[in-house]
Design a protein around this motif. Structure first.
Motif, mmCIF file in Angstrom:
data_model
loop_
_atom_site.group_PDB
_atom_site.id
_atom_site.type_symbol
_atom_site.label_atom_id
_atom_site.label_comp_id
_atom_site.label_asym_id
_atom_site.label_seq_id
_atom_site.Cartn_x
_atom_site.Cartn_y
_atom_site.Cartn_z
ATOM 1 N N ALA A 17 0.879 -1.048 0.115
ATOM 2 C CA ALA A 17 -0.114 -0.044 -0.142
ATOM 3 C C ALA A 17 0.962 1.334 0.072
ATOM 4 O O ALA A 17 1.956 1.330 0.752
ATOM 5 N N LEU A 18 0.502 2.309 -0.954
ATOM 6 C CA LEU A 18 1.324 3.582 -0.780
ATOM 7 C C LEU A 18 1.131 4.085 0.570
ATOM 8 O O LEU A 18 -0.115 4.575 1.228
ATOM 9 N N LYS A 19 2.262 4.566 1.075
ATOM 10 C CA LYS A 19 2.279 5.377 2.120
ATOM 11 C C LYS A 19 3.048 6.916 2.026
ATOM 12 O O LYS A 19 4.396 6.861 1.714
ATOM 13 N N LEU A 20 2.456 8.025 1.683
ATOM 14 C CA LEU A 20 3.106 9.179 1.375
ATOM 15 C C LEU A 20 2.882 10.198 2.468
ATOM 16 O O LEU A 20 2.192 9.981 3.736
ATOM 17 N N LYS A 21 3.726 11.265 2.355
ATOM 18 C CA LYS A 21 3.639 12.071 3.385
ATOM 19 C C LYS A 21 2.380 12.933 3.857
ATOM 20 O O LYS A 21 1.482 12.867 2.895
ATOM 21 N N GLU A 22 1.937 13.208 5.129
ATOM 22 C CA GLU A 22 0.708 13.557 5.419
ATOM 23 C C GLU A 22 0.694 15.117 4.962
ATOM 24 O O GLU A 22 1.588 15.722 5.178
ATOM 25 N N ASN A 23 -0.815 15.458 4.366
ATOM 26 C CA ASN A 23 -0.769 16.854 4.250
ATOM 27 C C ASN A 23 -2.235 17.360 4.922
ATOM 28 O O ASN A 23 -2.478 18.616 4.568
ATOM 29 N N GLY A 24 -2.351 16.794 5.782
ATOM 30 C CA GLY A 24 -3.480 17.653 6.831
ATOM 31 C C GLY A 24 -4.902 17.284 5.999
ATOM 32 O O GLY A 24 -5.927 17.760 6.359
ATOM 33 N N ASN A 25 -4.937 16.368 4.850
ATOM 34 C CA ASN A 25 -6.446 16.056 4.471
ATOM 35 C C ASN A 25 -7.153 15.358 5.091
ATOM 36 O O ASN A 25 -6.689 14.605 5.938
ATOM 37 N N GLN A 26 -8.529 15.317 5.160
ATOM 38 C CA GLN A 26 -9.263 14.900 5.997
ATOM 39 C C GLN A 26 -9.773 13.339 5.736
ATOM 40 O O GLN A 26 -9.521 12.394 6.719
ATOM 41 N N ARG A 27 -9.774 13.167 4.584
ATOM 42 C CA ARG A 27 -10.186 11.706 4.091
ATOM 43 C C ARG A 27 -8.876 10.790 3.854
ATOM 44 O O ARG A 27 -8.057 11.283 3.319
ATOM 45 N N CYS A 36 2.678 -4.641 -13.435
ATOM 46 C CA CYS A 36 3.742 -4.197 -13.771
ATOM 47 C C CYS A 36 4.152 -2.878 -13.354
ATOM 48 O O CYS A 36 3.250 -2.332 -12.610
ATOM 49 N N GLN A 37 5.480 -2.476 -13.564
ATOM 50 C CA GLN A 37 5.768 -1.258 -13.303
ATOM 51 C C GLN A 37 5.017 -0.013 -13.576
ATOM 52 O O GLN A 37 5.004 0.872 -12.905
ATOM 53 N N MET A 38 4.452 -0.167 -14.821
ATOM 54 C CA MET A 38 3.379 0.869 -15.333
ATOM 55 C C MET A 38 2.341 1.197 -14.287
ATOM 56 O O MET A 38 1.920 2.095 -14.067
ATOM 57 N N ASN A 39 1.872 0.076 -13.799
ATOM 58 C CA ASN A 39 0.567 0.158 -12.769
ATOM 59 C C ASN A 39 1.225 0.925 -11.683
ATOM 60 O O ASN A 39 0.407 1.726 -11.010
ATOM 61 N N PHE A 40 2.537 0.528 -11.087
ATOM 62 C CA PHE A 40 3.070 1.421 -9.952
ATOM 63 C C PHE A 40 3.195 2.804 -10.201
ATOM 64 O O PHE A 40 2.836 3.576 -9.342
ATOM 65 N N SER A 41 3.586 3.253 -11.381
ATOM 66 C CA SER A 41 3.821 4.465 -11.873
ATOM 67 C C SER A 41 2.538 5.120 -11.873
ATOM 68 O O SER A 41 2.080 6.230 -11.610
#
Ligand code: SAM
Ligand code: SF4
Length: 478
Positions: A17-27, A36-41
């Motif tokens: 699962a992708l985990k990115l930095k928090e931006n203070g978004n609610q949802r 394939c790599q294209m899907n991850f991209s």
């Protein structure tokens, strides 16, 4: 699938699962990716679109308001895995009815509204060309309706969307240079799920790679189903190139020119590309590779079969002889080039003789590594409609084992030849087997392991190779 080098299909990344930095978004968005790599991209593009529309990512499904799964249809096994995940999501939804579940990517495109009507497992079905529409589609679901957009586009390349990149190692990254495929290999579902081939504006590719350099990335892989077919002539479908005026055609940019542009505009980053197609790979591309020190000397050149009869049934557009001629060109122009392949075993009507021809082609090429698959019939492909999947699973497995064993012996032989040689390695991280060791890749894309000392990921080091396994070179820094 059996791969002797796991980077390209990132087996270890499947389902993460992708985990990115928090931006203070609610949802909260939980986004799981397969294939394939294209899907991850693409998942990085999805995260970017949704970040601007009120969603932060979470690696914890229990915290999610929206669960998305980016899917792969290439083989039946891949689809089965995803169906099982959807069932698991569905049982979570039973406890938490307000949870929205959506399916993205190739399986969404292939099965379309079937997911809503028959299986009732999801609220949202979105094909690979419709990710910009996600905020509207989510709104529809918020308003109590199910939502589908599986329209395939003639133009969409997501050129202006800057993907959010924090899911990776911060050192290697992927940039899509084109979408779709016009090739119609008879076994393959991709032309149906990803639409017609279109190339991305070289300016937007270069500016994305420059951004990666600014953010300290050290390696980029340019992605496409058939990168050698890349052709920019102002946008739109590749098949419409012949309708353009001579002047417009004259201003076009092909793959060799694109590589040259990226390499000279971004000299600080190491460049790879995938996938090359034997029918389209030109000597110009090979000469461009030798011209630039920052283009890695590695080509992934899927062969699929060593038998011209089978290649013809697969509609691959080349014969055994043509393929071997392309290998000869690589060896002549780039003598130290790493070469890998994909092979499908047990394709329709494949005889013992055809199989032997695949083994003999492997002997001639002696690939550095490869990805080997049993043929899996896909609904609505030309092979499914016109040919018989008449090689038994038992024989497919037996032939696959023979191919894997042969490839392992070749990988080992190739790696042994490097003992005593010094390789320049870009460090990617800590070795899985020992925290006192680091690993990286040489220009040929082979994994190299060595003691950590004071080095860190992102550094380049010279490693003297002292021993090896089938998949790894082992040595010490000098
Ligand atoms: N565009 C790339 C090319 O033409 O080489 C490959 C794209 S596909 C995602 C990756 C690999 O999956 C193919 O090279 C092929 O070996 C394998 N593949 C595709 N369809 C398959 C099928 N129906 N059964 C088994 N393997 C398949
Ligand atoms: Fe599929 Fe062939 Fe296109 Fe590759 S080139 S994506 S195998 S149709």
């Amino acid at each position: 699938m059996f791969g002797l080098n796991k980077k390209q299909l990132s087996e270890d990344k499947q389902g993460t699962a992708l985990k990115l930095k928090e931006n203070g978004n609610q949802r909260k968005l939980y986004l799981e990716s397969y294939g394939c790599q294209m899907n991850f991209s693409d998942s990085e593009i999805v995260a970017s679109v949704l970040e601007k529309n009120g969603f932060d990512t979470t690696p914890n499904i229990d915290d999610a308001d929206l669960v998305l799964i980016n899917t792969c249809s290439i083989r039946d096994k891949a689809e089965q895995k995803i169906r099982n995940r959807l069932k698991a999501f569905h049982s979570i939804k039973k406890q938490k009815p307000q949870l929205t579940i959506g399916i993205l990517g190739c399986m969404a495109e292939r099965l379309k509204s079937k997911f809503l009507e028959e299986e009732k497992l999801v609220d949202l079905v979105v094909g690979p060309d419709s990710y910009r529409d996600l905020p509207n589609l989510i709104k529809q679901v918020d308003d109590g309706r199910k939502a589908v957009n599986v329209i395939l586009s003639k133009e969409e390349t997501y050129a202006d969307i800057s993907p959010v990149r924090l899911g990776g190692n911060g050192i290697t990254s992927f940039v899509s240079i084109m979408r779709g495929c016009d090739n119609m290999c008879t076994f393959c579902v991709v032309p149906f799920t990803r639409g017609r081939e279109r190339s991305r504006n070289p300016k937007s590719i270069i500016s994305e790679v420059k951004k990666l350099v600014e953010n300290n990335y050290k390696e980029v892989t340019l992605l496409g189903q058939n990168v050698d077919s890349y052709l920019w002539c102002g946008g739109g479908l590749k098949k419409e190139f012949n309708n353009l005026s001579k002047e417009e055609q004259g201003k076009s940019v092909n793959f060799a020119q694109l590589l040259d542009l990226v390499a000279s505009n971004c000299p600080k980053i190491r460049i790879r590309f995938s996938t090359s197609h034997p029918k389209d790979m030109t000597d110009d591309v090979l000469h461009t590779m030798t011209k630039h020190q920052n283009i890695c000397k590695y080509i992934h050149l899927p062969v699929q079969s060593g038998s011209s009869r089978i290649l013809n049934l697969m509609n691959r557009g080349y014969s055994r002889e043509w393929y071997l001629n392309r290998i000869n060109s690589i060896r002549k122009i780039i003598p130290n080039c790493g070469i890998s392949m994909d092979i499908i075993t047990g394709f329709c009507t494949e005889s013992k003789k055809d199989h032997k021809e695949t083994l003999s082609l492997m002997e001639k090429v002696k690939y550095n590594f490869g990805y080997m698959f049993k043929y899996s019939e896909r609904p609505n492909t030309l092979a499914q409609r016109k040919l018989k999947d008449n090689v038994s699973d038992k024989i497919k497995s037996k032939r696959l084992t023979e191919i894997i064993n042969l490839q392992q012996s070749h990988s080992f032989e190739r790696n042994q030849q490097e003992i005593g040689e010094v390789h320049n390695v870009l460090i990617e991280g800590v070795s899985k087997k020992s925290k006192n060791k680091l690993f990286g890749r040489n220009t040929q894309n082979t994994v190299v392991v060595f003691p950590k000392e004071t080095y860190k990921p992102g550094d380049y080091v010279n490693v003297l190779v002292e021993s090896c396994t089938t998949a790894t070179l082992i040595g010490t820094t000098i």
